[in-house]
Design an enzyme around this catalytic site. Structure first.
Site, PDB file in Angstrom:
ATOM      1  N   LYS A 190      26.907  34.703  55.018  1.00 29.13           N
ATOM      2  CA  LYS A 190      27.293  36.115  54.995  1.00 29.13           C
ATOM      3  C   LYS A 190      26.613  36.817  53.830  1.00 29.13           C
ATOM      4  O   LYS A 190      26.738  36.410  52.681  1.00 29.13           O
ATOM      5  CB  LYS A 190      28.805  36.272  54.875  1.00 29.13           C
ATOM      6  N   GLY A 243      30.465  34.535  43.406  1.00 29.54           N
ATOM      7  CA  GLY A 243      31.018  35.868  43.220  1.00 29.54           C
ATOM      8  C   GLY A 243      32.080  35.876  42.139  1.00 29.54           C
ATOM      9  O   GLY A 243      32.082  35.029  41.244  1.00 29.54           O
ATOM     10  N   SER A 244      32.990  36.810  42.231  1.00 25.64           N
ATOM     11  CA  SER A 244      33.985  36.985  41.173  1.00 25.64           C
ATOM     12  C   SER A 244      35.053  35.904  41.219  1.00 25.64           C
ATOM     13  O   SER A 244      35.324  35.308  42.267  1.00 25.64           O
ATOM     14  CB  SER A 244      34.648  38.359  41.309  1.00 25.64           C
ATOM     15  N   THR A 245      35.698  35.685  40.074  1.00 18.66           N
ATOM     16  CA  THR A 245      36.771  34.708  39.996  1.00 18.66           C
ATOM     17  C   THR A 245      37.967  35.087  40.860  1.00 18.66           C
ATOM     18  O   THR A 245      38.513  34.222  41.564  1.00 18.66           O
ATOM     19  CB  THR A 245      37.190  34.497  38.531  1.00 18.66           C
ATOM     20  N   GLY A 248      37.103  34.203  44.323  1.00 16.12           N
ATOM     21  CA  GLY A 248      37.038  32.748  44.440  1.00 16.12           C
ATOM     22  C   GLY A 248      38.416  32.134  44.596  1.00 16.12           C
ATOM     23  O   GLY A 248      38.605  31.178  45.367  1.00 16.12           O
ATOM     24  N   GLU A 265      31.072  29.174  42.620  1.00 14.40           N
ATOM     25  CA  GLU A 265      30.446  29.584  41.365  1.00 14.40           C
ATOM     26  C   GLU A 265      30.937  30.995  41.108  1.00 14.40           C
ATOM     27  O   GLU A 265      30.566  31.929  41.813  1.00 14.40           O
ATOM     28  CB  GLU A 265      28.923  29.512  41.471  1.00 14.40           C
ATOM     29  N   CYS A 299      25.895  36.264  36.213  1.00 11.93           N
ATOM     30  CA  CYS A 299      27.167  35.581  35.997  1.00 11.93           C
ATOM     31  C   CYS A 299      27.166  34.775  34.708  1.00 11.93           C
ATOM     32  O   CYS A 299      28.207  34.592  34.068  1.00 11.93           O
ATOM     33  CB  CYS A 299      27.503  34.679  37.186  1.00 11.93           C
ATOM     34  N   GLU A 401      34.950  40.134  32.175  1.00  6.34           N
ATOM     35  CA  GLU A 401      33.552  40.157  32.617  1.00  6.34           C
ATOM     36  C   GLU A 401      33.181  41.584  33.020  1.00  6.34           C
ATOM     37  O   GLU A 401      33.770  42.154  33.932  1.00  6.34           O
ATOM     38  CB  GLU A 401      33.352  39.202  33.800  1.00  6.34           C
TER      39      GLU A 401
END
Length: 503
Positions: A190, A243-245, A248, A265, A299, A401
């Protein structure tokens, strides 16, 4: 599908055919609902084109195509050497079309064209690297007893759902596709909502290289719909996400229902520790690259910069001067441009908000914190590179972040203090150390809670070296030989050699 492509001409004069559909089973198809999402040029705020956005039904079609290909004779019959040859063909085609692909990424993402060329070089390098690994999936023989022969074989996991980010669209796709295909998996990937164009163009390269239908399927779509459907689909065996935490964490929860294999990641707030014995010109250069490269949209960005008391003030001054000298803001297609626009309006506004937060929290803004004044045509998501000093661990700009050209400086007095402050974060993706004392460098590196540590550099990753973090920066590793472990699994076989005699 009608109108499956659109002719696009970029500011550098490159004209190409842009696919706009969903790539399923080596065919371009429209979204089942007809819904589309816009791709915006962040340098002009104008629409480049619209692409079809996948629904739950479309995701199911893509996954079914990947499942059929995985179990089909055409893909199953390809031994590792043959898969490697296909991957080398992809690498050759990407290299031959690198100027078009770099143009698409500069147009869609906003990164300078010269930097995008470097990203595309990594794409074909990654495919060549993993193409070489495709026939080297070794098992073991294990001694147990005279009556048994035991061995292991390494097998593909199955259908892999992959979700890529917008900061390195095709680069991150290569990181995931390379090991997945080398190991014999099939894929539904995607694209990021903000940057779908280069991976769609890449789809036709896969066809030209000779990949069978269904081996790689590429969809666009919104994370809340297409992404969620992909992660939760019962026929998807593995999910890989960058992507972002927060996202995730959602993926972990959704994938847990079917106990999928996962690689994540996620976010980072990486530390760079600069001791007073560091070679200052080198430290300034890498401190700049570590947080200002790719518009700060990295990142692993070493955005928390810890500087020893003795050199704190002078280092910040030299850093400010270096930024002013090299950080030319402008159109991504201008040769002198170092910093293009942020990828989207949301990112642009988020960074400006953190500039206001820094002031409210009592930090000192040395430079930036505002929208860039000299924006081309008065438009585009351009921000000034921001430098903030006198930052404390309780501040949001220390903990959160930001994902932009936003450097925060913290002073320290002792090695122990530097290590403690560096580890005061929920993240653990990367860290860096600048010092002339090699013994100290290794000692500090061993104590930093991060998946990767650079010594006397920052963010100079290499596709042959494992990449990944600890704590809330992710699970698993990508790249290098370790990347193959993420897309393969061991099967143990026990052969009984002591058969019972017939009566």
């Amino acid at each position: 599908m009608s109108s499956a492509t659109q002719t696009i001409t970029a500011p550098n004069g490159v004209s190409y055919q842009q696919p706009t559909g969903l790539f399923i089973n080596n065919q371009w198809v429209a979204s089942s609902s007809g819904q589309k999402l816009q791709s915006i040029n962040p340098a002009t705020e104008e629409e480049i084109t619209s692409v079809h956005a996948a629904t739950v039904e479309d995701v199911d079609k893509a996954v079914c195509a990947a499942r059929a290909a995985f179990e089909g004779e055409e893909w199953q019959s390809l031994v590792g050497t043959a898969r490697g040859k296909l991957m080398h063909k992809v690498a050759d085609l990407v290299e031959s079309q690198q100027h078009v692909l770099a143009t698409i990424e500069a147009l869609d993402n906003g990164k300078p064209y010269s930097q995008a060329l470097g990203d595309i070089e990594e794409v074909f390098s990654v495919f060549r690297y993993y193409g070489g690994w495709a026939d080297k999936a070794y098992g073991q023989t294990i001694e147990t007893s005279r009556s048994k022969f035991a061995y292991t074989v390494r097998e593909p996991i199955g259908v892999c759902g992959q979700i890529i980010p917008w900061n390195y669209p095709l680069g991150m796709a290569a990181w995931k596709l390379g090991p997945a295909l080398a190991c014999g998996n099939t894929v539904v990937i995607k694209a990021a909502e903000q940057t779908p164009l280069s991976i769609l163009y890449f789809a036709n390269i896969l066809v030209e290289a000779g990949f069978p239908p269904g081996v790689v399927n590429i969809i666009n779509g919104y994370g809340r719909e297409a992404g969620s459907a992909l992660v939760q689909h019962p026929e998807v065996d593995k999910v890989a996400f960058t992507g972002s935490t927060p996202t995730g964490k959602q993926i972990m929860r959704m994938a847990s229902d079917t106990m999928k294999n996962i690689t994540l990641e996620t976010g980072g707030k990486s530390a760079l520790v600069i001791f007073d014995d560091a070679q200052i010109p080198n430290a300034v250069k890498w401190a700049h690259y570590g947080v200002m490269g790719n518009m700060g949209q990295i990142c692993t960005a070493t955005s928390r910069i810890f500087v020893h008391d003795k050199i704190y003030d002078s280092f910040i001054q030299r850093f400010k001067e270096y930024v002013a000298k090299v950080q030319v803001i402008g159109c991504p297609f201008e040769e002198k441009t170092y910093q293009g626009p942020q990828v989207s309006k949301d990112q642009f506004e988020k960074i400006l908000q953190y500039g206001r937060i820094a002031q409210e929290e009592g930090a000192t803004i040395v430079a930036g914190g505002r929208a860039a004044e000299a924006r081309p045509n008065g438009k585009g998501y351009f921000v000034e590179p921001t430098i903030v000093r006198d930052v404390q661990p309780h501040m949001r700009i220390y903990k959160e972040e930001i994902f932009g050209p936003f450097a925060v400086f913290v002073r320290f007095s002792t090695e122990a203090e530097a290590i403690r402050l560096s580890n005061v974060t929920e993240y653990g993706l990367a860290a860096a150390v600048c010092t002339s004392d090699v013994t100290r460098a290794h000692r500090v590196a061993s104590k930093l809670k991060a998946g990767m540590v650079w010594i006397n550099s920052s963010n100079n990753s290499d596709f042959r070296v494992p990449f990944g973090g600890v704590k809330q920066s992710g699970i698993g590793r990508e790249l290098g030989q370790a990347g193959l472990d993420a897309y393969s699994q061991l099967k143990s076989v026990h052969l009984n050699l002591q058969l019972v005699e017939q009566i």
